[in-house]
Design an enzyme around this catalytic site. Structure first.
Site, PDB file in Angstrom:
ATOM      1  N   HIS A  99       0.801  -1.225   0.000  1.00 38.50           N
ATOM      2  CA  HIS A  99       0.000   0.000   0.000  1.00 38.50           C
ATOM      3  C   HIS A  99       0.832   1.272   0.000  1.00 38.50           C
ATOM      4  CE1 HIS A  99       0.675  -0.322   4.372  1.00 38.50           C
ATOM      5  NE2 HIS A  99       0.355   0.948   4.448  1.00 38.50           N
ATOM      6  N   CYS A 224       0.768   4.913  13.418  1.00 37.91           N
ATOM      7  CA  CYS A 224       0.950   3.935  14.495  1.00 37.91           C
ATOM      8  C   CYS A 224       0.679   4.534  15.868  1.00 37.91           C
ATOM      9  CB  CYS A 224       2.377   3.392  14.461  1.00 37.91           C
ATOM     10  SG  CYS A 224       2.926   2.868  12.842  1.00 37.91           S
TER      11      CYS A 224
END
Length: 300
Positions: A99, A224
């Site tokens: 991706h 994250c």
């Protein structure tokens, strides 16, 4: 990667973490000094996702070959953006994902060297013996094909795309930083991904700035750590103070961005930062020549 290291430590393995310099780099000399007779693996990100700093992978890879130590690199951010050669760089294990190069989400790959030396891995999943026994389970063929196609396109277009995204990034960076004082580029000034610009805006709250430029897709850290209100640990590792870290915005230039879009972002960001600073008492004090670092603030 940090989660993996923590699991290794829980299993009784010794993990050595190396600090970075103010640009976010780790030198081969640091790695050499940290290696002991018990070192079996060195792992480093080829390029950082937040600040775009590119590590000296080739120098570290050569060192690992010299010492007979396996070398892994997390190349998720680097693949398709900068040249990578596992032979020239001495890479034994390399992680990548689709991706990040416009392929399908949910599929990645791990390069594993099979000779000089042959790397043997414990299976991630046992069962049918797929992927040469390393990960059992039915293969997602359409996603694998998508990853391969994305890699092929990236390989063919990377030279021209690198030059184009670099030019757009510099147009963005210069357009913002030339018009706004007290702005700082985070990461290495030259050894960085061509499309990454991480900029700190003093006397502006990053979340407030993001709300003001909500028509632009930017981030104040990494995906994250998006659930955390703490300043970026990446920026703090560079020595950036909490206030500046909180005011940092990451801009990413991609394959489909245009000069007109970059100019739109420059105009929007400069206007919004100026507006927010006009409301900042701290910025007003600085404009008056007051050194706010020497002020003793009274508690309530």
């Amino acid at each position: 990667m940090l989660d993996t290291c923590k699991r290794l430590e829980r299993d009784g393995c010794q993990v050595t973490y190396l600090p970075v310099d103010k640009t976010g780099q780790v030198s081969a000399e640091q790695v050499r000094a940290a290696i002991t007779d018990k070192t079996v693996l060195v792992s480093i990100m080829a390029a950082n996702n937040e600040i775009g700093t590119v590590q000296p992978v080739k120098a570290i890879g050569r060192l690992c070959k010299e010492k007979g130590i396996l070398f892994h690199t997390d190349a998720v951010q680097a693949v398709g953006k900068i040249p990578l050669d596992v032979e020239e760089m001495g890479i034994d294990l390399l992680s990548l994902t689709a991706h990040k190069i416009y392929g399908p989400k949910g599929v990645g790959a791990l390069y594993v060297r099979k000779r000089d030396p042959r790397v043997r891995l414990e299976p991630q999943m046992d069962g049918g013996g797929h992927e040469r026994g390393m990960r059992s389970g039915t293969l997602a063929v359409p996603m694998i094909v998508g990853l391969g196609a994305a890699c092929d396109i990236a390989r063919r277009e990377m030279p021209a795309e690198t030059e184009r995204t670099y030019r757009l990034r510099e147009r963005l960076r210069q357009g913002i930083m030339d018009q706004l004082p007290e702005t700082y580029l985070n990461g290495h000034p030259t050894d960085r991904l061509p499309g990454n610009a991480n900029i700190s805006f003093a006397y502006v709250e990053g979340e407030g700035l993001m709300m003001g430029i909500k028509d632009v897709a930017v981030s104040s850290g990494s995906a994250c750590t998006s659930a955390s209100l703490e300043p970026s640990y990446v920026l703090r590792a560079l020595g950036v103070g909490d206030e500046l870290a909180h005011s940092s915005i990451r801009f990413g230039i991609g394959r489909f961005n245009t000069e007109a879009e970059v100019d739109f972002v420059v105009e929007l960001v400069t206007r919004e930062v100026s507006r927010l600073r006009e409301m900042s008492p701290l910025y007003e004090m600085v404009q008056q020549g007051i050194d706010i670092t020497k002020i003793e603030w009274a508690g309530h």
